[in-house]
Design an enzyme around this catalytic site. Structure first.
Site, PDB file in Angstrom:
ATOM      1  CE  LYS B 192      -1.604   2.571   3.164  1.00 35.82           C
ATOM      2  NZ  LYS B 192      -1.403   3.900   2.574  1.00 35.82           N
ATOM      3  CD  GLU B 266      13.389   3.467   7.904  1.00 40.48           C
ATOM      4  OE1 GLU B 266      13.373   4.302   8.835  1.00 40.48           O
ATOM      5  OE2 GLU B 266      13.302   3.758   6.717  1.00 40.48           O
ATOM      6  CB  CYS B 300      13.055   8.325   8.267  1.00 39.15           C
ATOM      7  SG  CYS B 300      13.875   7.287   7.062  1.00 39.15           S
ATOM      8  CD  GLU B 397      10.937  11.774  12.160  1.00 38.84           C
ATOM      9  OE1 GLU B 397       9.906  11.236  12.590  1.00 38.84           O
ATOM     10  OE2 GLU B 397      11.598  11.326  11.227  1.00 38.84           O
TER      11      GLU B 397
END
Lengths: 321, 790
Positions: B192, B266, B300, B397
């Protein structure tokens, strides 16, 4: 955004020998290579901008002949090309006034021929000197050679450094020698050739650049064109960063001249992009940027003809240098 | 438009637009909506419709349908049908398909680069020079793994059907990272893509049709978070791989708990970018450009926490400010742009909120002096000064082109600041001193460390995180292991643990020669149960044969703390660890008869054989301790790339009741061999075996805190371990319900969990009770990149 790129910059005076500015410097090769490799992917000039940049590159060329078989006739032909590097019909089509190359660069004994051939053109004659290319003749002879070339009418002198002093870390000796050469040049601008292919490591290139600038070099130049490796983007990047650090410390604007290895219009654009990105657009003008080259001009001419006509060109449609 | 003469005076860059006509035409052909790719065909969607926005222009460029439950069912069913045939193909046959994808990607490189740029907002420079070449590289590399699979991974098998959910920041590249190893290993896939960036996945589906990919091997369903949740929860899925936010990763961990699905995650990061005083500062400045001003900072592993040594900090910040001034921000399809558009207006708003928060906290934001386009979700790149570890912007983040900065005094402080985060994805270290650089690389908790570089990727370099950045690796041999499994061990389901009664049993046995109090073993010392209670231990014949400490959550806390504060075992050389484990074998051997007698009393089952096997197991893991080598990965020329094995840190072990000595050692030894410090919950039913073992441990030179043993109620102690944020890895061999509970609780700190699903195994069979699989689970990989040159 517009820039005023025509302001005159004061001549470099150099500084006292200041090893603090370079002794601890360590240049990272991998990072320099990555930066150099990505630069041409990050910037691109197209269409009219590309034509303008290439014309600007021509005005920065030190059109060069440094061969053992140079003669007055050979030099005269080169000088004629220096006066009219681009076909007038192409310039007219682009709406650009006549341009010349930055200088003509020859051996000292060829200087009188070049001066004669360039009379009234405003194009300076640059002479290599100081036992070019190895630079290992005795210092008094090297200094005398500078004075000879200046006496014959050279407006710019391209000296070579003693690689031994750089390779063995005798920076004070290198400084003294270059300073003596600068003195011998007098009012004539001096370009210091570092022969970076011989120096090999980027850290040594940085240090030699800084010493040459401290000793009063008006330009720092990569190569004689005779080393195994001539101008490369990572080496040029390192020299430009030294030049930028020197500018930031002293306010003095030193010029840069890559030489050897720039053969195509694409090469010229790559170095122009490097200059603009690392130092800004002011460093794209011929008083601060020169390209030592002989075959480069022909490739740029063909590109310009293509720009004007939309058809690919051939070498024989442009005058020989 | 300026004339050529004028440009010669300004030397500006003009426009350099990439030709997007072919992609616009493709979008027009798909104007009635992108469907799903199920069972080898692009099929129209039937679910809710969502617009796909071009972030640089804020315009609708496509529509997707969120996959319905029925569509997900069909995709999973197609993958299931296709899997046996796909796995049964020869390795080279599978390789040919992956090779064909790689070649097609190369043949369509410009189309894919433009499509990705339009869809995501990232610059054509990056999609053309980075994303798409890496996609091709990934399929090439894994075509190779398919071809050599049987030789490289003997005895391993694919999981079956993989559900893969990927993010919007590197849409096609993350697809490649997920799909290529899964298919190479013989799995089939339902993938997906992110609903913000569905386009290149659809283009890849069309490529699959073009190359005649067997139907059902790769299926793509479009949709948002709900679709992803439904897909990973689907009972027909055997393995789940997710790249995205830590919050969603945590939800997936919880949702898949107890399902038997293997999971790799991850997740996010707040990666340190450490600039030492002896760094090449200009190089490090370009490093920041490639770290956090790359891909609009939507990376990331972005080096978003810049730590600079105090003596060079001002000089470095000056250089950074100067560099900001030459960044170009704008139309991502213009070849001269460094920074394109953030993926969506919502993401941009989120970034702005965090930037405001940083400024409110007192930090100074230095932004690139750029004029942003009027339309599109553009964000000026920049960096903060004056950010402190306590500030939200230093911990969360930002996922935008803004770094926070801090200064440090010493390398030790750099390591401390670098590790002051819940994450552990990547780190970048800038120093010209190899000793300093390697010391920092060893000290920083991160799955990937770049020395004098950043954001370097290769299909053969394992990539993945530690801590809240997830677990599992992608790339290289290590990445393949995430898509392979050892065959199932057949075994009966364990019963639930019985409740323990601390009251006196009121029944006795023979008076012992001397009363023995079995305590916990924590920090190298025997310690009484915190609750001051013991529970009766019954032998094989049902009589009470002793008392064991009734541990509670505080005993676990104490044991974890002891392990956490005892780094000596993790820092010891592999040779030292091997010697200690050999010594353990030696000392156990000397007490062979005593343990056999004890086991006989406890279990009455194969006692002598179990002791013999236990001694063998000590020898086997002692032998393995100095043979866990990691790898040198072939990536790029003059880029030494090391896959270093590191212990997790503090590992928890929950022991089963079968073969109590051997199972205890079988679980504890591989972890110890890799240098983990272990907190073990001994067999609840037969704890005296483990508590007798302390004396052997004490005589074997095992440093205090390396192995800690707690006895008591298995499931309660397992829950405390699973909840504990300082336990990085947990192996649990309890009941099926216990496994579910453990996996769900492990979501808290995203610890790597292995459970056997409550299925008892024959620990005396080396094929079931020891092996590479145990060793593989006992360590994590730190990939260190060390480019070199003079």
């Amino acid at each position: 955004m517009t820039h005023d790129l025509s302001d005159a910059v004061p001549r470099v005076t150099g500084t006292a020998f200041t090893p603090d500015w370079f002794e601890g410097v360590r240049v990272n090769r991998g990072a320099a290579e990555r930066r150099a490799a990505s630069l041409t992917g990050r910037r691109s000039v197209k269409k009219d901008w590309q034509a303008a940049w290439l014309l600007r590159a021509i005005t920065c060329i030190d059109l060069t002949t440094l061969a053992g078989d140079d003669t007055a006739g050979r030099v005269a032909r080169l000088c004629a090309k220096a006066r009219a590097p681009v076909r007038p019909d192409l310039l007219a089509a682009m709406g650009v006034d006549p341009i010349t190359v930055g200088a003509v660069c020859v051996y000292p004994t060829m200087v009188p021929h070049a001066v004669r051939a360039l009379a009234e053109s405003g194009i300076p004659v640059a002479s290599v000197a100081t036992g070019f290319p190895a630079g290992l003749t005795p210092l008094p002879l090297r200094l005398e050679e500078i004075r000879y070339a200046v006496g014959e009418g050279a407006a710019e002198i391209d000296i070579v450094i003693t690689r031994e002093w750089a390779l063995t870390g005798q920076w004070a000796r290198l400084y003294d020698e270059i300073a003596a050469m600068r003195e011998a040049c007098g009012d004539v601008h001096m370009k210091a050739i570092l022969a970076t292919g011989d120096l090999q490591t980027l850290s040594t290139v940085y240090k030699a650049s800084m010493v040459a600038m401290q000793a009063g070099a008006d330009f720092i130049k990569t190569s004689t064109g005779k080393e195994d490796v001539n101008a490369t983007l990572p080496v040029s990047l390192t020299m430009l960063r030294a030049l930028r650090d020197f500018r930031d410390r002293t306010g003095q604007a030193v010029g840069f001249k890559p030489a050897g290895g720039l053969k195509t219009a694409k090469d010229a654009l790559a170095w122009q992009i490097l200059m603009r990105e690392e130092l800004g657009p002011r460093w794209l003008m011929p008083d601060l940027f020169r390209i030592g080259a002989s075959s480069l001009l022909g490739d740029i001419e063909r590109q310009l003809e293509h720009h004007v006509t939309g058809r690919y060109s051939a070498a024989h449609r442009h005058a020989l240098a | 438009m300026p004339g050529i003469s004028e440009i010669m005076q300004t030397m500006d860059y003009g426009p350099a637009p990439e030709d997007d006509s072919a992609v616009r035409a493709w979008l027009a052909r798909h104007a009635d909506g992108l469907g799903h790719f199920i069972d080898g065909a692009c099929v129209p969607g039937t679910g809710d419709v969502a617009d796909v926005i071009e972030p640089a222009r804020d315009t609708v460029i496509a529509r997707i349908h969120h996959a319905t439950g029925a569509e997900i069912d069909r995709a999973v069913a197609a993958a299931r049908r296709a899997q046996p045939g796909w796995a049964a193909l020869s390795g080279t046959a599978r390789a040919r398909f992956l090779y064909a994808i790689a070649r097609q990607v190369q043949k369509r490189e410009r189309f894919l680069a433009v499509l990705e740029s339009i869809d995501n907002g990232k610059t054509i420079r990056e999609t053309r020079d980075i994303d798409v070449p890496l996609v091709a590289r990934h399929f090439y590399h894994h075509a190779g793994w398919a071809a050599v699979l049987d030789d490289a991974f003997p005895g391993m098998e694919p999981h079956g059907v993989c559900a893969q959910v990927i993010p919007w920041n590197f849409p096609l590249l993350m697809l490649a990272w997920k799909v290529a190893p899964a298919l190479a290993a013989g799995n089939t896939v339902v993938l997906k893509p992110a609903d913000l960036t569905p386009l290149t996945a659809h283009a890849l589906a069309e490529i699959c049709v073009e190359i005649g990919m067997p139907t059902g091997v790769l299926n793509i369903v479009q949709g948002g978070g709900d679709t992803g949740a439904a897909l990973v929860a689907h009972p027909g899925v055997d393995k789940v791989a997710f790249t995205g936010s830590t919050a969603v990763g945590r939800a997936i961990r919880e949702a898949t708990a107890g399902s038997g699905k293997t999971l790799t995650l991850e997740l996010g990061g707040k990666s340190p970018f450490v600039v030492c005083e002896d760094a090449d500062l200009d190089a490090a400045v370009e490093g920041v450009v490639d770290a956090v001003w790359f891909n609009q900072g939507e990376v990331c592993c972005a080096g978003s926490r810049v730590l600079v040594q105090e003596g060079v900090a001002e000089a470095f910040f000056d250089k950074l400010r100067a560099r900001l001034a030459t960044l170009r921000v704008g139309d991502p399809l213009d070849k001269t742009m460094d920074v394109g558009a953030v993926v969506s207006q919502a993401q941009l708003a989120r970034i702005h909120a965090l930037l405001a928060d940083g400024q409110t906290a007192g930090a100074v934001l230095h932004s690139a002096p750029v004029t942003l386009p009027d339309v599109g979700s553009f964000c000026a790149p920049g960096f903060f000064t004056g950010t402190e570890p306590a500030h939200t912007v230093s911990r969360d983040e930002i996922f935008g082109p803004i770094a926070v900065t801090m200064t440090f005094r010493t390398p030790a402080e750099a390591i401390a600041l670098a590790n002051d985060t819940a994450y552990g994805l990547a780190a970048s270290i800038w120093s010209q001193d190899i000793d300093r650089a390697m010391t920092l690389a060893a000290g920083i908790k991160a799955g990937v460390v770049w020395i004098n570089g950043t954001n370097m990727f290769d299909a053969n370099a394992p990539f993945g995180g530690m801590r809240d950045s997830g677990f599992g690796r992608e790339g290289g041999r290590e990445g393949m292991l995430a898509y392979l499994r050892a065959p199932d061990v057949p075994g009966d389901m364990r019963p639930d643990a019985a409740p323990l009664d601390p009251a006196p049993a009121g029944q006795g046995g023979d008076a012992p020669a001397m009363d023995i109090t079995a305590k916990h073993y924590i920090g190298g010392k025997q310690s009484r149960a915190d609750g001051g209670q013991s529970y009766p231990v019954r032998g094989a014949d049902g009589t009470v044969i002793g008392q064991a400490a009734l541990g509670n959550r505080k005993d676990i806390r104490n044991a974890v703390e002891a392990a956490s504060k005892s780094p000596a075992w993790s820092q010891a050389s592999a040779y030292t660890r091997a010697q200690v484990l050999y010594f353990l074998a030696e000392n156990l051997s000397q007490r062979r008869a005593e343990f056999a007698a004890l086991l006989d009393r406890c279990t009455g089952d194969r006692a002598e054989a179990e002791v013999a096997a236990a001694i063998d197991r000590c020898i086997w893991y002692a032998a393995q301790a100095d043979k866990q080598d990691g790898g040198v990965q072939a990536t790029q020329a003059r880029h030494l790339t090391l896959a270093l094995y590191e212990p997790w840190g503090v590992a928890g072990v929950v022991c089963p009741d079968e073969a109590p000595l051997l199972s205890f050692l079988s679980l504890v030894l591989p972890l110890l061999a890799h240098g983990n410090r272990v907190v073990a919950v001994a067999s609840q039913v037969h704890p005296l075996v483990a508590t007798t073992l302390y004396q052997v441990l004490e005589t074997s030179d095992l440093p205090a805190g390396a192995l800690n043993i707690v006895t008591g109620p298995r499931d309660a102690l397992a829950a405390t371990l699973a909840d504990h944020a300082d336990v990085a890895c947990l192996w649990s061999c309890g009941s099926a319900d216990g496994a579910t509970d453990t996996e769900r609780r492990a979501a808290g700190n995203l610890k790597a969990v292995w459970t056997d699903g409550g299925r008892a195994r024959d620990w005396l069979d080396p094929a079931q009770g020891q092996g590479a699989d145990f060793l593989h689970r006992a360590r994590q990989v730190k990939t260190v990149w060390l480019p070199y040159g003079i």
